[in-house]
Design an enzyme around this catalytic site. Structure first.
Site, mmCIF file in Angstrom:
data_model
loop_
_atom_site.group_PDB
_atom_site.id
_atom_site.type_symbol
_atom_site.label_atom_id
_atom_site.label_comp_id
_atom_site.label_asym_id
_atom_site.label_seq_id
_atom_site.Cartn_x
_atom_site.Cartn_y
_atom_site.Cartn_z
ATOM 1 N N LYS A 232 0.845 -1.195 0.000
ATOM 2 C CA LYS A 232 0.000 0.000 0.000
ATOM 3 C C LYS A 232 0.880 1.245 0.000
ATOM 4 C CE LYS A 232 -1.894 2.651 3.109
ATOM 5 N NZ LYS A 232 -1.935 3.977 2.470
ATOM 6 N N GLU B 106 10.343 0.605 10.245
ATOM 7 C CA GLU B 106 11.327 1.669 10.022
ATOM 8 C C GLU B 106 10.592 2.967 10.291
ATOM 9 O OE1 GLU B 106 13.158 4.416 9.138
ATOM 10 O OE2 GLU B 106 13.140 4.035 6.994
ATOM 11 N N CYS C 295 13.283 10.507 7.378
ATOM 12 C CA CYS C 295 13.257 9.967 8.735
ATOM 13 C C CYS C 295 14.628 10.034 9.391
ATOM 14 C CB CYS C 295 12.755 8.529 8.715
ATOM 15 S SG CYS C 295 13.562 7.525 7.473
ATOM 16 N N GLU D 281 9.909 14.793 16.117
ATOM 17 C CA GLU D 281 10.270 14.772 14.715
ATOM 18 C C GLU D 281 9.410 15.795 13.971
ATOM 19 O OE1 GLU D 281 9.294 11.207 12.410
ATOM 20 O OE2 GLU D 281 11.260 11.373 11.459
#
Lengths: 282, 502
Positions: free
Chosen positions: B206, B280, B314, B411
């Site tokens: 997806k 991840e 990331c 983040e």
């Protein structure tokens, strides 16, 4: 006149010391035919937290030893276990096993320790490598211990299962908080006496006896536990450990395979791979 | 990926301002990559069992160009029934075709796909930039070539798996459910699909809701490559589609790249199963600059570390830890470099910083930047003309940041750098590790022994020393702590898709 034998008090093992449960609780360990073998400590949530704290404190120092040094310590555990071979056979037989099976189990536990001892200064060569990247860079991947692992020790075989799950955790430099088998705690406790006399630094292995059902949620949700080996847990307990693990991305090991697996991949499952890049140039 | 347009530092002692004075009314001429190579259909169905299918839901959603807000196409919403069909197709393909196939034959399919990606690289790059907003220079020079390289690298493993791990008889897991993010849509697809297929698994993937187009393009490559039906299946949609996919009972493996919050939900959803999981997740990478570093190189590394792909990375070096003694000098250099970054049309070949991927992400960045100001950090943004339409954020620096500020802990996933200081290596390590994340770290120093000392102590899956943001199919990538577990790439990455018996 008959001499009265001196019985041993079975206690917890936390930070290299042998405390009773802070809760003051104990429970009877029984043989398969219901005979009470001894009363052992029934660890509490607070005992578990003390054990995690001890494991955390010991971790950097343990990981900081050379592989050569850790290997010698694991080998030393095997030496001491060999020395007390008969004690363990006696305990396993008292719990209901046949003498021959008990002897084989203790021998296999000793041999597993010797096998893992030899891995301490080799697993990084098998799990690590130079990566041939498409550019002028030095690039290397190597395993490092994850940190603090919780281990739910299998009920059977009680000693071999414990050793087979513990050795691959600590060989790389992790420290451990072990929930000993609830029905068969005595080999685990006697094993801590061996750890205490094998140059294993205090806190590297911490042993809790008691109700697995009671301790599993506290272990699962503890924020300073990096991963959990669920091999010895019941399906419901596994699920609970996985759910708690999801709170802070704990590594869950032991969903596949068997209690007595012996594999360098198992050592790898308790490590993290770190990759370092550096440019090459004049 | 690497920005080689260094600023020549001619007057280091006198410089204090943040701009470079150029004579007259000087500006860059536009250098626009044509979108002509790309054909976009009005509507895309689901790619299941080798064919295009209408969604059972009968629903579609628009995908837009974030730099213009124009609708590019409509994408099918896959519901539970669609996911079920896709998993079934993957299961059949695994059992009937892909599982029994020899590694050598599997390899040839992957080599073929790698070649087809190379052949159509420009089309994919333009499509990626239009759908996601990243600069064409990055999609053209980094994302798509790396994706092709991933297929090429993993192709070669397909018939050599028995040599990868000593004593292990390698077996595939079965059906892999894969959910990927919007920051590197095509590259993340390659990171997921190439190792899964090489190791003999089949796939239901997806793509992210805002960036499905290059994945759908990949479906046509699979088709043209003659890949057997069902080996790769694509289900499009939002989070609900992904949640249905990862929790489908007939999935053996789940691989997710995305936020830590969603990663935790997936890990919890999988409790009670023995599905193999790799995650991840997010990061808050520390970029550490010592006073003996080659400072101009370090400036380029730091800029690349946070402004590459608008900071939607990331492993971005989003926390700069600079040694106290060089703080002012280094920040001056950074500010001058920031003033030269070109923000704007992602299809312009000179653009350094493109569009923010979505309005939702722009809102999140704006919120965190406002928190930085409110918490008392000092903000710096260069003068910057932004296009009127689309989603944009000016490259931003914060100085006077303390460790407790949200901008030092959370983040941001945007072009925002938080700058902190340290005095000695111990403090640098302590501050670098003071986060729940552990994905990447950078170290700049000329002292080799210090690099290795630091590398040993940093809680990070990837440590870049005197470089940053380097990637390669042969190099394992993945996190420590709450940045996830499992590795992608290299020999280690194969483990995520293999049954090794433990």
């Amino acid at each position: 006149m008959n001499r009265l034998d001196v019985r041993k008090t079975y206690k917890l093992y936390i930070g290299g010391k042998f405390p009773r449960s802070e809760s003051g609780r104990s429970y009877p360990a029984k043989s398969t035919d219901g005979e009470v073998l001894a009363r052992v400590s029934l660890a509490s949530r607070k005992d578990l937290r003390m054990a995690v704290e001890a494991a955390r404190q010991a971790q950097a120092g343990w990981a900081g030893l050379t592989g050569y040094n850790r290997g010698q310590i694991l080998y030393r555990i095997a030496e001491m276990l060999e020395d007390r071979h008969d004690t363990f056979v006696g305990q396993i037989v008292a719990a209901g096993a046949k003498p021959r099976a008990a002897t084989d189990e203790v021998s296999a536990a000793i041999d597993a320790l010797v096998w893992y001892a030899g891995w301490a200064d080799k697993f990084a060569q098998v799990h690590g490598n130079l990566n041939p990247v498409a550019g002028p860079y030095f690039n290397i991947s190597a395993p490092e211990p994850t940190g603090v692992f919780g281990i739910v020790a299998p009920d059977a075989p009680a000693l071999l299962g414990l050793v087979a799950r513990l050795a691959p955790v600590i060989v790389s430099g992790n420290t451990a908080v072990v929930l000993a088998s609830e029905p068969s705690p005595m080999p685990a406790i006697t094993f801590t006496e061996i750890l205490a006399t094998s140059d294993v630094p205090p806190g590297v292995v911490n042993m809790l006896t008691g109700s697995t059902e009671e301790l599993v949620p506290w272990l699962a949700d503890h924020g300073d536990v990096d991963g959990i080996d669920v091999m010895g847990a019941s399906p419901q307990q596994r699920k609970r450990l996985q759910e708690g693990g999801a709170l802070d991305i704990k590594r869950i090991v032991g969903l596949r395979g068997s209690v007595v697996d012996r594999s360098p991949q198992l050592i790898g499952a308790f490590t993290e791979t770190k990759t370092v890049w550096h440019p090459k140039g004049r | 990926m690497q920005d080689t347009s260094k600023v020549t530092d001619t007057t280091p002692a006198k410089t204090t301002g943040a701009t470079i004075d150029l004579p007259g009314d000087w500006r860059y001429a536009p250098s626009r990559q044509s979108s002509a190579p790309v054909t976009i259909a009005d509507r895309y169905g689901l790619f299941i069992n080798g064919g295009w299918q209408r969604p059972a839901s009968g629903e579609w959603f628009p995908t837009i160009n974030p730099s213009t807000e124009e609708t590019l196409s409509e994408i099918a919403v896959a519901d539970g029934a669609d996911v079920g069909r896709a998993v079934k197709a993957a299961r059949n393909a695994y059992e009937e075709v892909w599982g029994p196939m020899s590694g050598t034959e599997r390899a040839k399919y992957l080599f073929r796909i790698a070649r087809m990606i190379q052949e159509r690289a420009r089309e994919i790059a333009v499509l990626e930039t239009m759908d996601g907003g990243k600069p064409i220079r990055e999609s053209r020079d980094f994302d798509i070539p790396q994706a092709a390289a991933h297929f090429f690298y993993h192709a070669g493993w397909a018939d050599k798996l028995e040599y990868a791990f000593p004593g292990i008889d390698p077996k595939p897991l079965g059906v892999a459910a894969q959910v990927i993010p919007w920051n590197f849509p095509f590259l993340m697809l390659a990171w997921k699909i190439a190792p899964a297929l090489a190791t003999g698994n089949t796939v239901v993937l997806k793509p992210a809701e805002t960036t499905s187009l290059t994945a759908l393009f990949f479906a046509s490559i699979c088709d043209e490559a003659g890949l057997p039906p069902g080996v790769v299946n694509l289900v499009t949609g939002a989070g609900e589609t992904g949640a249905g996919l990862v929790s489908h009972p007939d999935v053996d493996k789940v691989a997710f790249t995305g936020s830590t919050a969603v990663g935790k939900r997936i890990q919890a959803d999988l409790a009670g199963t023995s599905k193999k999981l790799t995650l991840e997740l997010g990061g808050k990478g520390a970029h550490i600059v010592f006073d003996d570093a080659a400072l101009d190189d370090a400036v380029e590394g730091v800029v690349n570390g946070i402004f590459f792909n608008q900071g939607h990375v990331c492993c971005a070096g989003s926390r700069l830890l600079v040694q106290e003694t060089i703080h002012d000098r280094f920040v001056d250099k950074l500010k001058r470099r920031l003033a030269t970054l070109r923000v704007g049309d992602p299809l312009d070949k000179n653009t350094d910083v493109g569009a923010i991927n979505s309005r939702a992400q722009l809102d999140k960045i704006t919120d965190l930047v406002e928190s930085g100001v409110a918490d008392g950090a000092e903000i710096f943004q260069p003068r910057c003309d932004l296009p009127e339409r689309g989603f944009w954020f000016v490259p931003t620096l914060f100085t006077d940041v303390s460790q407790s500020h949200r901008i030092a802990q959370e983040e941001i996933f945007g072009p925002v750098l938080s700058i902190l200081t340290f005095r000695d290596p111990e403090e640098a390590v302590t501050k670098a590790n003071n986060t729940p994340y552990g994905l990447s770290a950078g170290v700049w120093t000329q002292k080799g022994s210090r690099i290795l000392w630091m590398a040993d102590r940093l809680d990070a899956g990837v440590v870049w020393a005197n470089t940053f943001n380097q990637f390669d199919p042969a190099s394992p990538f993945g996190g420590y702590k709450e940045s996830g577990f499992g590795r992608e790439g290299g020999r280690h990455g194969l483990l995520a898709y293999m049954d090794t018996g433990i």
